[in-house]
Design a protein around this motif. Structure first.
Motif, PDB file in Angstrom:
ATOM      1  N   VAL A  15     -34.741  87.537  23.156  1.00 10.94           N
ATOM      2  CA  VAL A  15     -36.158  87.867  23.297  1.00 10.94           C
ATOM      3  C   VAL A  15     -36.596  87.817  24.757  1.00 10.94           C
ATOM      4  CG1 VAL A  15     -38.504  87.104  22.750  1.00 10.94           C
ATOM      5  CG2 VAL A  15     -36.768  87.170  20.973  1.00 10.94           C
ATOM      6  N   MET A  16     -36.198  86.786  25.493  1.00 11.76           N
ATOM      7  CA  MET A  16     -36.618  86.697  26.891  1.00 11.76           C
ATOM      8  C   MET A  16     -36.097  87.871  27.713  1.00 11.76           C
ATOM      9  SD  MET A  16     -36.606  82.649  27.878  1.00 11.76           S
ATOM     10  CE  MET A  16     -34.906  82.340  27.423  1.00 11.76           C
ATOM     11  N   GLU A  17     -34.898  88.335  27.407  1.00 16.35           N
ATOM     12  CA  GLU A  17     -34.333  89.459  28.145  1.00 16.35           C
ATOM     13  C   GLU A  17     -34.917  90.799  27.700  1.00 16.35           C
ATOM     14  OE1 GLU A  17     -30.012  87.311  28.972  1.00 16.35           O
ATOM     15  OE2 GLU A  17     -30.150  88.981  27.557  1.00 16.35           O
ATOM     16  N   SER A  18     -35.645  90.804  26.596  1.00 17.22           N
ATOM     17  CA  SER A  18     -36.257  92.034  26.101  1.00 17.22           C
ATOM     18  C   SER A  18     -37.714  92.172  26.544  1.00 17.22           C
ATOM     19  CB  SER A  18     -36.199  92.078  24.564  1.00 17.22           C
ATOM     20  OG  SER A  18     -34.865  92.039  24.101  1.00 17.22           O
ATOM     21  N   TRP A  19     -38.278  91.111  27.140  1.00 20.33           N
ATOM     22  CA  TRP A  19     -39.670  91.132  27.598  1.00 20.33           C
ATOM     23  C   TRP A  19     -39.721  91.196  29.122  1.00 20.33           C
ATOM     24  CZ3 TRP A  19     -43.999  88.077  24.749  1.00 20.33           C
ATOM     25  CH2 TRP A  19     -43.973  88.401  23.392  1.00 20.33           C
ATOM     26  N   PRO A  20     -40.830  91.700  29.686  1.00 16.07           N
ATOM     27  CA  PRO A  20     -40.978  91.724  31.145  1.00 16.07           C
ATOM     28  C   PRO A  20     -40.869  90.321  31.735  1.00 16.07           C
ATOM     29  CG  PRO A  20     -42.678  93.063  30.106  1.00 16.07           C
ATOM     30  CD  PRO A  20     -41.979  92.319  29.001  1.00 16.07           C
ATOM     31  N   ALA A  37     -30.426  93.518  23.949  1.00 19.13           N
ATOM     32  CA  ALA A  37     -31.247  93.015  25.055  1.00 19.13           C
ATOM     33  C   ALA A  37     -30.959  93.807  26.335  1.00 19.13           C
ATOM     34  CB  ALA A  37     -30.955  91.533  25.285  1.00 19.13           C
ATOM     35  N   GLU A  38     -32.018  94.179  27.042  1.00 19.89           N
ATOM     36  CA  GLU A  38     -31.886  95.049  28.205  1.00 19.89           C
ATOM     37  C   GLU A  38     -31.140  94.370  29.349  1.00 19.89           C
ATOM     38  OE1 GLU A  38     -34.891  97.454  31.198  1.00 19.89           O
ATOM     39  OE2 GLU A  38     -35.460  97.148  29.098  1.00 19.89           O
ATOM     40  N   ASP A  39     -31.448  93.117  29.622  1.00 17.84           N
ATOM     41  CA  ASP A  39     -30.763  92.409  30.714  1.00 17.84           C
ATOM     42  C   ASP A  39     -29.259  92.358  30.488  1.00 17.84           C
ATOM     43  OD1 ASP A  39     -33.190  91.964  31.876  1.00 17.84           O
ATOM     44  OD2 ASP A  39     -32.941  89.800  32.090  1.00 17.84           O
ATOM     45  N   TRP A  40     -28.854  92.084  29.253  1.00 15.75           N
ATOM     46  CA  TRP A  40     -27.423  91.987  28.950  1.00 15.75           C
ATOM     47  C   TRP A  40     -26.756  93.341  29.128  1.00 15.75           C
ATOM     48  CZ3 TRP A  40     -24.180  94.200  25.213  1.00 15.75           C
ATOM     49  CH2 TRP A  40     -22.898  93.643  25.125  1.00 15.75           C
ATOM     50  N   GLU A  41     -27.378  94.398  28.635  1.00 12.37           N
ATOM     51  CA  GLU A  41     -26.793  95.727  28.787  1.00 12.37           C
ATOM     52  C   GLU A  41     -26.655  96.111  30.250  1.00 12.37           C
ATOM     53  OE1 GLU A  41     -29.297  98.250  26.329  1.00 12.37           O
ATOM     54  OE2 GLU A  41     -27.711  98.303  24.813  1.00 12.37           O
ATOM     55  N   GLU A  42     -27.654  95.777  31.062  1.00 11.23           N
ATOM     56  CA  GLU A  42     -27.591  96.089  32.481  1.00 11.23           C
ATOM     57  C   GLU A  42     -26.482  95.291  33.167  1.00 11.23           C
ATOM     58  OE1 GLU A  42     -31.454  95.366  34.045  1.00 11.23           O
ATOM     59  OE2 GLU A  42     -32.340  97.175  33.157  1.00 11.23           O
ATOM     60  N   ALA A  43     -26.326  94.030  32.804  1.00  7.75           N
ATOM     61  CA  ALA A  43     -25.287  93.198  33.409  1.00  7.75           C
ATOM     62  C   ALA A  43     -23.900  93.732  33.074  1.00  7.75           C
ATOM     63  CB  ALA A  43     -25.421  91.752  32.936  1.00  7.75           C
ATOM     64  N   VAL A  44     -23.690  94.152  31.824  1.00 10.28           N
ATOM     65  CA  VAL A  44     -22.404  94.707  31.416  1.00 10.28           C
ATOM     66  C   VAL A  44     -22.152  96.042  32.112  1.00 10.28           C
ATOM     67  CG1 VAL A  44     -21.117  95.676  29.472  1.00 10.28           C
ATOM     68  CG2 VAL A  44     -22.355  93.520  29.202  1.00 10.28           C
ATOM     69  N   ALA A  45     -23.199  96.874  32.233  1.00  9.09           N
ATOM     70  CA  ALA A  45     -23.049  98.177  32.886  1.00  9.09           C
ATOM     71  C   ALA A  45     -22.711  98.025  34.370  1.00  9.09           C
ATOM     72  CB  ALA A  45     -24.326  98.995  32.722  1.00  9.09           C
ATOM     73  N   GLU A  46     -23.312  97.037  35.017  1.00  4.24           N
ATOM     74  CA  GLU A  46     -23.070  96.829  36.448  1.00  4.24           C
ATOM     75  C   GLU A  46     -21.627  96.448  36.740  1.00  4.24           C
ATOM     76  OE1 GLU A  46     -25.581  94.171  38.585  1.00  4.24           O
ATOM     77  OE2 GLU A  46     -27.405  95.206  37.975  1.00  4.24           O
TER      78      GLU A  46
END
Length: 482
Positions: free
Chosen positions: A135-140, A199-208
């Motif tokens: 949830v925290m990674e899905s919110w601003p 979660a957006e943060d996790w997807e971005e971390a994996v993509a990076e």
């Protein structure tokens, strides 16, 4: 006006976006079920004790049992969340604690009920680490205090529902039906979670990095280390089981120290040369937080029934006040955490709660007054724990967050295993209400000092001056939350 400026001009609840609210709804339902299932044992302790012939310390150990395995569930399911995604870990966790709850209903002895509680502990730990990070990674980033506080309020709603169910079910059908019912809502949670975005943060971390994180890699860096760590995990589980199942006898202190040493060894490996002190300091802080809050959480129903002579219906009314007080406190902590920062909001709110500790246990035959005082104590003293995911999670980058939060929080949660037994022991020399008040007041002051002076972060920066201030704030500036 760019996207971020346009979003900032919106009311906060519109900044989250549809995907952010959908993520929250799925995780919140899981927390409601988690709270419902986890507190069932506290409601039926007197009935279980009567059926199995348990003394107060044995009964309290059934509450502690779920904490024995939390450290393992938090580490394993947290690592799964970092490697395979938050959703996968969330689904696994809810299956674990739901099946453990069902097994409690079929328990035929103290030992079988204790074992079922161990399974619940595994699932609850994973629920906490996976759902909170999700949830925290899905919110601003600017709203992550609210994400944390609002999410934890679901646990309190689960406790309210459990208390209301108790007053209706147990007098007519017995304590086992509480656990049978506790497994039914899992279907709803799994249905909701099936369609959730990652979660957006996790997807971005994996993509990076183009790789999937493996936080447990330090444990298996070489065959010898892997074997040693597996043996250490088995030793820790065995020691904790013996201590909290009442099998340790005169070796209780030695086994407790042994289990603690294993946890420190794991923390050193996970944190590495620069980060191990952070892991240990966070574990100590969370341990103290559980010690001040869980004596009341675990033994309040017993206190109401044994010392005040309340009926199941009256107990449900008091717990109704307490549960909604905690919910209100979680919501309040979300706003204050975003406004003043999680550290200051936590310390000052908890300090204010001390005004209500002794008055709560001075009331005996005035149920409305007890309810109001307990509402205030729960809102300020226990509702502020809604900030713990935000506070602890901010110390870890996205690729280590679920495992780091899961391990440190759930090892620290062993304080919740110690708390009810400690409360029961103290009650052997004084009234239970007095014992609960003394523990809550004294240990709250310890947590105020640890969090208020930001001890974990200060110690970490002594070992690593370049350590980031707050990963949840700095690591998601580009999150769109939609």
């Amino acid at each position: 006006m760019d996207y971020d400026d346009a979003r900032d001009a919106l009311p906060w609840y519109r900044q989250i976006g549809r995907a952010g609210w959908k993520s929250f709804a799925g995780a919140w339902i899981g927390y409601v079920l988690d709270g419902f299932d986890f507190v069932l044992i506290t409601l039926v302790l007197t009935e279980v004790s009567a059926e199995f012939g348990l003394d107060p310390v044995e009964a309290a150990s059934l509450v502690s049992a779920a904490f024995v395995t939390r450290w393992l569930g938090g580490a394993v399911l947290g690592s799964i969340g970092d490697r395979y995604g938050r959703r996968t870990a969330m689904v696994l966790s809810i299956w674990l604690f739901s099946l453990g709850t069902l097994a409690c209903g079929f328990a035929w002895s103290y030992g079988s009920l204790f074992a079922a509680r161990l399974v619940i502990g595994l699932g609850m730990a994973g629920e906490y680490s996976a759902s909170a990070t999700y949830v925290m990674e899905s919110w601003p980033a600017r709203l992550r205090g609210r994400a944390s506080g609002f999410l934890i309020s679901g646990y309190s709603m689960g406790t309210v529902l459990a208390a209301e169910t108790y007053s209706v079910v147990v007098p007519e059908h017995g304590w086992r039906w509480m656990f049978y019912i506790g497994v039914l809502p899992v279907v709803v949670a799994l249905w909701v979670r099936r369609a959730l975005p990652e979660a957006e943060d996790w997807e971005e971390a994996v993509a990076e990095t183009a790789t999937r994180p493996s936080p447990f890699r330090p444990f298996f860096a070489g065959r010898r280390r892997a074997v040693v760590n597996v043996l250490l995990a088995a030793v820790a589980l065995g020691a904790l089981f013996a201590v909290f199942a009442g099998l340790a006898g005169g070796a209780t202190a030695a086994l407790s120290v042994l289990a603690g040493a294993v946890m420190v060894a794991f923390a050193v490996q996970l944190g590495g040369r620069r980060g191990w002190v952070l892991y240990v300091a966070l574990i100590g802080t969370v341990f103290a937080a559980f010690l001040y809050s869980w004596p009341v959480q675990a033994l309040l129903p017993t206190y109401l029934k044994t010392e005040l002579g309340y009926t199941p219906e009256q107990v449900a009314q008091v717990l109704y006040y307490a549960g909604f007080g905690t919910m209100a406190g979680c919501w309040l902590s979300g706003f204050t955490g975003d406004r003043f920062g999680p550290t200051r909001a936590y310390a000052w709110t908890l300090l204010a709660s001390l005004v209500f500790v002794f008055p709560v246990f001075a009331v005996d035959d005035d149920l409305p007054l007890l309810g109001v005082l307990l509402f205030a104590l729960q809102a300020l003293g226990f509702g502020v724990s809604g900030l713990l995911p935000r506070y602890v999670g901010g110390h870890f980058p996205a690729e280590q967050r679920a495992a780091g939060l899961g391990f440190t929080y759930n090892v620290g949660a062993l304080g919740g295993a110690v708390a009810p037994v400690l409360g029961a022991r103290l009650a052997e020399g004084m009234e239970l209400g007095t014992a609960l008040a003394v523990l809550t007041f004294g240990l709250s002051l310890v947590v105020v000092a640890l969090v208020g002076f930001d001890v974990p972060r200060r110690l970490h920066r002594r070992w690593d001056p370049a350590a980031a201030v707050d990963h949840l704030e700095a690591g998601a500036k580009g999150s769109k939350g939609a």
